[in-house]
Design a protein around this motif. Sequence first.
Motif, PDB file in Angstrom:
ATOM      1  N   ASP A  37       0.830  -1.211   0.000  1.00 33.64           N
ATOM      2  CA  ASP A  37       0.000   0.000   0.000  1.00 33.64           C
ATOM      3  C   ASP A  37       0.865   1.263   0.000  1.00 33.64           C
ATOM      4  O   ASP A  37       0.573   2.230  -0.711  1.00 33.64           O
ATOM      5  CB  ASP A  37      -0.927   0.014   1.222  1.00 33.64           C
ATOM      6  CG  ASP A  37      -2.045  -1.022   1.104  1.00 33.64           C
ATOM      7  OD1 ASP A  37      -2.241  -1.548  -0.005  1.00 33.64           O
ATOM      8  OD2 ASP A  37      -2.698  -1.304   2.125  1.00 33.64           O
ATOM      9  N   GLU A  38       1.927   1.250   0.801  1.00 33.32           N
ATOM     10  CA  GLU A  38       2.807   2.412   0.861  1.00 33.32           C
ATOM     11  C   GLU A  38       3.547   2.592  -0.458  1.00 33.32           C
ATOM     12  O   GLU A  38       3.714   3.725  -0.944  1.00 33.32           O
ATOM     13  CB  GLU A  38       3.802   2.250   2.020  1.00 33.32           C
ATOM     14  CG  GLU A  38       4.819   3.375   2.165  1.00 33.32           C
ATOM     15  CD  GLU A  38       4.191   4.722   2.512  1.00 33.32           C
ATOM     16  OE1 GLU A  38       4.941   5.720   2.534  1.00 33.32           O
ATOM     17  OE2 GLU A  38       2.966   4.791   2.760  1.00 33.32           O
ATOM     18  N   ASP A  89       2.464   1.646  -3.419  1.00 36.74           N
ATOM     19  CA  ASP A  89       1.471   2.132  -4.376  1.00 36.74           C
ATOM     20  C   ASP A  89       1.231   3.628  -4.208  1.00 36.74           C
ATOM     21  O   ASP A  89       1.164   4.387  -5.185  1.00 36.74           O
ATOM     22  CB  ASP A  89       0.170   1.347  -4.194  1.00 36.74           C
ATOM     23  CG  ASP A  89      -0.877   1.717  -5.222  1.00 36.74           C
ATOM     24  OD1 ASP A  89      -1.728   2.579  -4.919  1.00 36.74           O
ATOM     25  OD2 ASP A  89      -0.849   1.153  -6.340  1.00 36.74           O
ATOM     26  N   ARG A  90       1.130   4.070  -2.950  1.00 38.68           N
ATOM     27  CA  ARG A  90       0.878   5.494  -2.683  1.00 38.68           C
ATOM     28  C   ARG A  90       2.018   6.368  -3.208  1.00 38.68           C
ATOM     29  O   ARG A  90       1.796   7.388  -3.866  1.00 38.68           O
ATOM     30  CB  ARG A  90       0.712   5.722  -1.181  1.00 38.68           C
ATOM     31  CG  ARG A  90       0.380   7.159  -0.796  1.00 38.68           C
ATOM     32  CD  ARG A  90       0.358   7.340   0.705  1.00 38.68           C
ATOM     33  NE  ARG A  90       1.686   7.226   1.281  1.00 38.68           N
ATOM     34  CZ  ARG A  90       2.598   8.206   1.276  1.00 38.68           C
ATOM     35  NH1 ARG A  90       2.337   9.369   0.692  1.00 38.68           N
ATOM     36  NH2 ARG A  90       3.770   8.027   1.853  1.00 38.68           N
ATOM     37  N   ARG A 117       2.086   6.423  -7.073  1.00 38.40           N
ATOM     38  CA  ARG A 117       1.004   7.238  -7.631  1.00 38.40           C
ATOM     39  C   ARG A 117       1.264   8.728  -7.411  1.00 38.40           C
ATOM     40  O   ARG A 117       0.884   9.563  -8.246  1.00 38.40           O
ATOM     41  CB  ARG A 117      -0.335   6.808  -7.038  1.00 38.40           C
ATOM     42  CG  ARG A 117      -0.804   5.460  -7.573  1.00 38.40           C
ATOM     43  CD  ARG A 117      -2.171   5.072  -7.062  1.00 38.40           C
ATOM     44  NE  ARG A 117      -2.593   3.793  -7.621  1.00 38.40           N
ATOM     45  CZ  ARG A 117      -3.150   3.635  -8.819  1.00 38.40           C
ATOM     46  NH1 ARG A 117      -3.386   4.690  -9.584  1.00 38.40           N
ATOM     47  NH2 ARG A 117      -3.489   2.441  -9.250  1.00 38.40           N
ATOM     48  N   GLU A 118       1.898   9.082  -6.311  1.00 42.02           N
ATOM     49  CA  GLU A 118       2.276  10.477  -6.095  1.00 42.02           C
ATOM     50  C   GLU A 118       3.292  10.919  -7.142  1.00 42.02           C
ATOM     51  O   GLU A 118       3.215  12.029  -7.679  1.00 42.02           O
ATOM     52  CB  GLU A 118       2.870  10.660  -4.692  1.00 42.02           C
ATOM     53  CG  GLU A 118       1.842  10.696  -3.583  1.00 42.02           C
ATOM     54  CD  GLU A 118       2.476  10.964  -2.229  1.00 42.02           C
ATOM     55  OE1 GLU A 118       3.719  11.136  -2.176  1.00 42.02           O
ATOM     56  OE2 GLU A 118       1.735  10.994  -1.233  1.00 42.02           O
TER      57      GLU A 118
END
Length: 310
Positions: A221-222, A224-225, A228-229
């Motif tokens: 999740d981290e 991916d975040r 995406r940023e």
Amino acid sequence: MTITKPIALVSSKDENAWHKGRRSGVTKTDVVRLISGGIRTKQQIYAEKQGEGRFHGNQHTERGHVLEPVVLEWVERSLGIPESGTLYAHGENRRHLATPDAYEWVDGEGALVEIKTHSGSWATGVPLKILRDIYWQAYVLGAGYAALAHWEVDEEGQPLTIEPELIEIPLDADETARLIAAADDYLAWVDAGRPEFDEAGVPLEIRELIARNVAAKAEIDETDRLIREFIAAEPERAEKGLKLNVPEGSLSFTVSTSSEFDKAAWMKASPDAYAAWEAAQKDYRKPKQRTSLRIAPPAAEEPAQIKEAA
């Protein structure tokens, strides 16, 4: 970390006594497995300590038997640190054990040299397993100085250089603490009777798998975040997508358009047909069973339990 003088237990020349001494605690061979293993690793190590499935060597250990005495002589000539081969226990944790290759206690601290022969270059760095071997031994032996004397060999086991290479190893307090925690966790498990289930009857292996899954999902999740940023920072990337190739791997972000059924538009355009479809949804039904498995971090600190689903 406080330096503590170790306790000499037995020489490896007395092989039976040496093996018996090693069975009483945790060695470097054990702890580098325990730090990344779970209940099955604990079970395997315990079984091996009882004499089940003991490792009897291979071509690599045979190569070491031939070359390591040469390296030990070189270390003593170069550094003045003599061959050891004695099984030591940590001065305060008597079940934390180590048998150094070359070692001496001088002026209130130990000096340790680990000996390794290996095929394949270590130009990119010393493997983590070897570093953990050294961290563990340095802790047990109270070493203020730790080094690795290694000799690269070819496929035939012949050295590629005239002399071994000596690398001083900076000690890592955080990694050492992790090794100590893994050792203590194993010893606590042994002292508790080697349980396979917790107090609520949950298999320890299942709890470990849940913990690993939660940790892995949090990392994904981290990741991916952050990615995406990075993509959103450039409007063109966000609109058209991105393909990225780097030495560590590749990344592909694609943008695509598709169509889907517009139920609201159908209801507005053909209200009678929609009403008939809605009625059919209620009148023509059959049982259907499906399962769902969800693993999530705990909502709050609470004891382990098994509950039947509602």
